[in-house]
Design a protein around this motif. Structure first.
Motif, short mmCIF file in Angstrom:
data_model
loop_
_atom_site.label_atom_id
_atom_site.label_comp_id
_atom_site.label_asym_id
_atom_site.label_seq_id
_atom_site.Cartn_x
_atom_site.Cartn_y
_atom_site.Cartn_z
N SER A 159 53.05 47.40 -14.95
CA SER A 159 51.80 47.14 -14.23
C SER A 159 51.46 45.66 -14.36
O SER A 159 51.76 45.04 -15.39
CB SER A 159 50.67 48.01 -14.80
OG SER A 159 49.51 47.85 -14.04
N THR A 174 38.87 58.46 -9.61
CA THR A 174 39.55 57.19 -9.29
C THR A 174 40.39 56.77 -10.50
O THR A 174 40.02 55.87 -11.25
CB THR A 174 38.54 56.07 -8.98
OG1 THR A 174 37.62 56.02 -10.05
CG2 THR A 174 37.83 56.25 -7.69
N GLU A 234 39.42 45.34 -9.16
CA GLU A 234 39.64 46.75 -8.87
C GLU A 234 39.88 47.53 -10.17
O GLU A 234 39.28 48.58 -10.40
CB GLU A 234 40.84 46.92 -7.93
CG GLU A 234 41.10 48.39 -7.62
CD GLU A 234 42.41 48.65 -6.89
OE1 GLU A 234 43.04 47.70 -6.41
OE2 GLU A 234 42.78 49.84 -6.81
N PHE A 235 40.72 46.97 -11.03
CA PHE A 235 41.05 47.66 -12.29
C PHE A 235 39.78 47.88 -13.12
O PHE A 235 39.50 48.99 -13.58
CB PHE A 235 42.07 46.80 -13.05
CG PHE A 235 42.52 47.39 -14.35
CD1 PHE A 235 43.40 48.45 -14.39
CD2 PHE A 235 42.06 46.87 -15.56
CE1 PHE A 235 43.82 48.99 -15.60
CE2 PHE A 235 42.47 47.40 -16.78
CZ PHE A 235 43.35 48.47 -16.80
N TYR A 269 47.23 45.45 -9.62
CA TYR A 269 45.78 45.54 -9.37
C TYR A 269 45.17 44.14 -9.39
O TYR A 269 45.62 43.29 -10.16
CB TYR A 269 45.06 46.31 -10.47
CG TYR A 269 45.47 47.74 -10.66
CD1 TYR A 269 44.83 48.76 -9.97
CD2 TYR A 269 46.48 48.06 -11.56
CE1 TYR A 269 45.19 50.09 -10.17
CE2 TYR A 269 46.86 49.38 -11.75
CZ TYR A 269 46.21 50.39 -11.06
OH TYR A 269 46.56 51.68 -11.24
N VAL A 315 43.47 55.30 -12.95
CA VAL A 315 44.38 54.15 -12.93
C VAL A 315 45.67 54.60 -13.61
O VAL A 315 45.66 55.52 -14.41
CB VAL A 315 43.84 52.92 -13.70
CG1 VAL A 315 42.77 52.20 -12.92
CG2 VAL A 315 43.35 53.27 -15.09
N LYS A 316 46.75 53.90 -13.25
CA LYS A 316 48.03 54.22 -13.88
C LYS A 316 47.94 53.88 -15.37
O LYS A 316 47.50 52.79 -15.73
CB LYS A 316 49.12 53.36 -13.22
CG LYS A 316 50.50 53.51 -13.79
CD LYS A 316 51.45 52.53 -13.07
CE LYS A 316 52.71 52.30 -13.85
NZ LYS A 316 53.67 53.37 -13.82
N ALA A 355 37.55 55.55 -15.21
CA ALA A 355 38.93 56.00 -14.95
C ALA A 355 39.64 56.43 -16.23
O ALA A 355 40.67 57.09 -16.18
CB ALA A 355 39.71 54.88 -14.27
N ILE A 370 48.12 42.97 -13.66
CA ILE A 370 46.71 42.83 -13.28
C ILE A 370 46.45 41.35 -13.04
O ILE A 370 46.73 40.51 -13.90
CB ILE A 370 45.78 43.38 -14.40
CG1 ILE A 370 46.10 44.86 -14.65
CG2 ILE A 370 44.32 43.21 -14.00
CD1 ILE A 370 45.40 45.45 -15.85
N ARG A 388 37.33 50.40 -11.57
CA ARG A 388 37.77 51.78 -11.82
C ARG A 388 37.46 52.21 -13.24
O ARG A 388 37.03 53.33 -13.49
CB ARG A 388 39.27 51.92 -11.57
CG ARG A 388 39.62 51.93 -10.10
CD ARG A 388 41.11 52.04 -9.93
NE ARG A 388 41.49 51.95 -8.54
CZ ARG A 388 42.26 52.85 -7.92
NH1 ARG A 388 42.73 53.88 -8.57
NH2 ARG A 388 42.55 52.70 -6.65
#
Ligand SMILES: Cc1cc2nc3c(=O)[nH]c(=O)nc-3n(C[C@H](O)[C@H](O)[C@H](O)COP(=O)(O)OP(=O)(O)OC[C@H]3O[C@@H](n4cnc5c(N)ncnc54)[C@H](O)[C@@H]3O)c2cc1C
Length: 463
Positions: A385, A274, A257-258, A253, A276-277, A267, A387, A261
């Motif tokens: 992940s 929307t 964006e992260f 991400y 997030v993982k 999120a 970021i 969300r």
């Protein structure tokens, strides 16, 4: 009698072990007793070095003196002569490099906790207050593009002078980075809404879901819609990437964006449209406020979090308090470490990040020591992940749809430092759209200066 304690009154905070698992505000604010005690540390210097380093020139000793006398509402009134968003600035300004950095008490001990006192006065007022006043209207209508701190400050100053002001905001909620970037646990959104409501009560109209450059252009605002002047405060929301292999993998991400969300779309609430993982191990690349915010949000979603930064702790650009809070929340810092590749599994999801070690070399153009690669130091860090928080620049939409607007090579609008005047008659600009990613108070200062210049420009046209 001044309070000669060498240390600030401590800010009460939510316990680190508890707050790692929630999005509630971390810093809890001074009580009235703590505020008065801290205010008494101010020596009321005649030459006021703290004021010179405040981008909106708040008369800091004057408002602190009111707190010391227990006149909390008067302290707020004093601040609001200069600053329309004090509850926000008291929470997020980098005071250590501005007002507090110049405080005389900081020479032999800690400076006066100016930011905490500003927050105290604003919160006191916000709990007590009702609607703001509406100024007598004057001719001339102004369109403001963007509802971040620069746009809000410009709109507030113009509304105070009696102009009809309309803010056009691309998103469905007003506030700019204050709502979509800075997390709830650092800046509760109810506080931002309360300060924005104050502007609405003064007559500022805010039209959301309107992208200038698409729905309407700057030219439309000046000709078809007949606004007398336009202020562009559209920020710097375009994320930069590292351009390394693997940046398109699932689970990578941009911090923008992260955070959008998480903050705007909530999120973290189950069933959010929307999501997030919810990663197990996250690498956040970068060392600024944005990186700290992304890391602390990922932590609250249950991950083990590493900050990957290519210089040392000394060069971290984030506010000191954010770094301290991140450490207390068990975020791990990997200094002198630079990502070169993100590796994926067979399904296209992140499985690790390859980094190299760095050493610090000579100073670069920014005056900071340049990180230099250490050949052969590549190593993999297992994460699911990544970021990326390495900076942002202004979105090209407005500059590409407006005639006669000069820009810098890197995309920033060119505007006069003192007035915000651009190359286009009647068009002013300020904040991150001009400077690139900077700070809330600098954006507000620019919005305020542009409001003064717009007022003189319109005074010549109408009076
Ligand atoms: C995660 C994060 C944390 C930060 N933490 C801090 C901190 O602790 N302290 C600090 O001082 N600073 C911090 N900053 C920086 C600070 O928030 C910014 O410098 C400041 O918000 C800039 O204000 P602005 O008004 O120029 O732009 P923004 O706040 O970006 O607002 C611009 C607004 O314009 C809107 N817009 C953009 N294009 C258009 C268009 N074409 N039409 C209509 N509307 C448009 C956007 O949607 C946005 O609402 C942080 C930034 C981020 C991203």
């Amino acid at each position: 009698m001044p309070n000669m304690s060498l240390v600030k009154n401590k800010m009460p905070v939510q316990d680190a072990a508890v707050r790692k698992g929630n999005f509630l505000e971390v810093a809890l604010g001074y009580s009235a007793e703590q505020a008065v005690d801290e205010a008494k540390r101010c020596l009321g210097c005649k030459n006021k070095p703290c004021v010179a380093d405040c981008p909106v020139n708040i008369d800091i000793p004057a408002f602190i003196a009111k707190i010391a006398e227990g006149e909390f509402e008067k302290a707020y009134e004093e601040i609001s002569l200069y600053n329309a968003l004090p509850a926000i600035c008291g929470r997020v300004c980098p005071q250590e490099t501005q007002c507090e950095g110049k405080c005389v008490r900081g020479i032999k001990g800690e400076p006066v906790a100016i930011g905490r006192l500003e927050r105290f006065a604003a919160d006191y007022h916000n709990v007590k207050s009702s609607a703001g006043e509406t100024a007598k209207r004057v001719p001339g209508t102004v369109a403001v593009i963007g509802s971040g701190p620069s746009g809000l400050a410009c709109a507030g100053s113009l509304a105070k002078k009696g102009y009809n002001v309309t803010i056009f905001e691309a998103l469905h909620v007003e506030g700019g980075v204050l709502v979509y970037g800075i997390p709830e646990f650092r800046l509760p959104k109810a506080i931002v809404q309360k300060e924005i409501q104050g502007l609405k009560d003064m007559g500022v109209e805010i039209v959301c879901n309107t992208v200038i450059g698409k729905t309407l252009t700057v030219d439309d605002l000046l000709t078809e819609k007949k606004y007398s002047a336009v202020f562009i405060g559209s920020g710097a929301g375009l994320p930069s990437f590292m351009n390394i292999p693997g940046e398109n993998l699932n689970g990578v991400y941009s911090a923008n964006e992260f955070l959008t969300r998480i903050n705007l779309m909530k999120a973290y609430v189950d069933g959010s449209p929307t999501p997030v993982k919810r990663a197990k191990k996250v690498a956040v690349v970068g060392g600024g406020n944005v990186a700290m915010d992304a890391a602390r949000c990922a932590k609250r979603l249950g991950a083990e979090v590493y900050i990957v930064y290519r210089r040392t702790e000394k060069e971290l650009p984030a506010r000191l308090e954010e770094v301290e809070h991140a450490k207390e929340e068990d975020i791990q810092f990997m200094f002198l470490t630079n990502p070169v590749k993100i590796n994926g599994d067979e399904k296209g999801w992140v499985k690790s990040i390859t980094c190299e070690k760095m050493v610090l070399g000579e100073s670069d153009a920014s005056g900071r020591a340049k990180p230099v690669r250490q050949p052969g130091s590549e190593h993999d860090i297992e994460v699911d992940s990544v970021i990326i928080a390495i900076g942002t620049s202004p979105n090209p939409l407005i500059r590409s749809t407006t005639k006669g607007l000069d820009t810098q090579k890197w995309g920033g609008l060119i505007a006069d430092d003192d007035t915000g005047k651009t190359s286009r008659e009647g068009v002013y600009a300020g904040g991150d759209a001009v400077t690139g990613a900077a700070t809330v108070i600098l954006a507000m200062g620019a919005g305020k200066k542009a409001a003064e210049a717009i007022d003189s420009y319109l005074s010549q046209s109408y009076r």
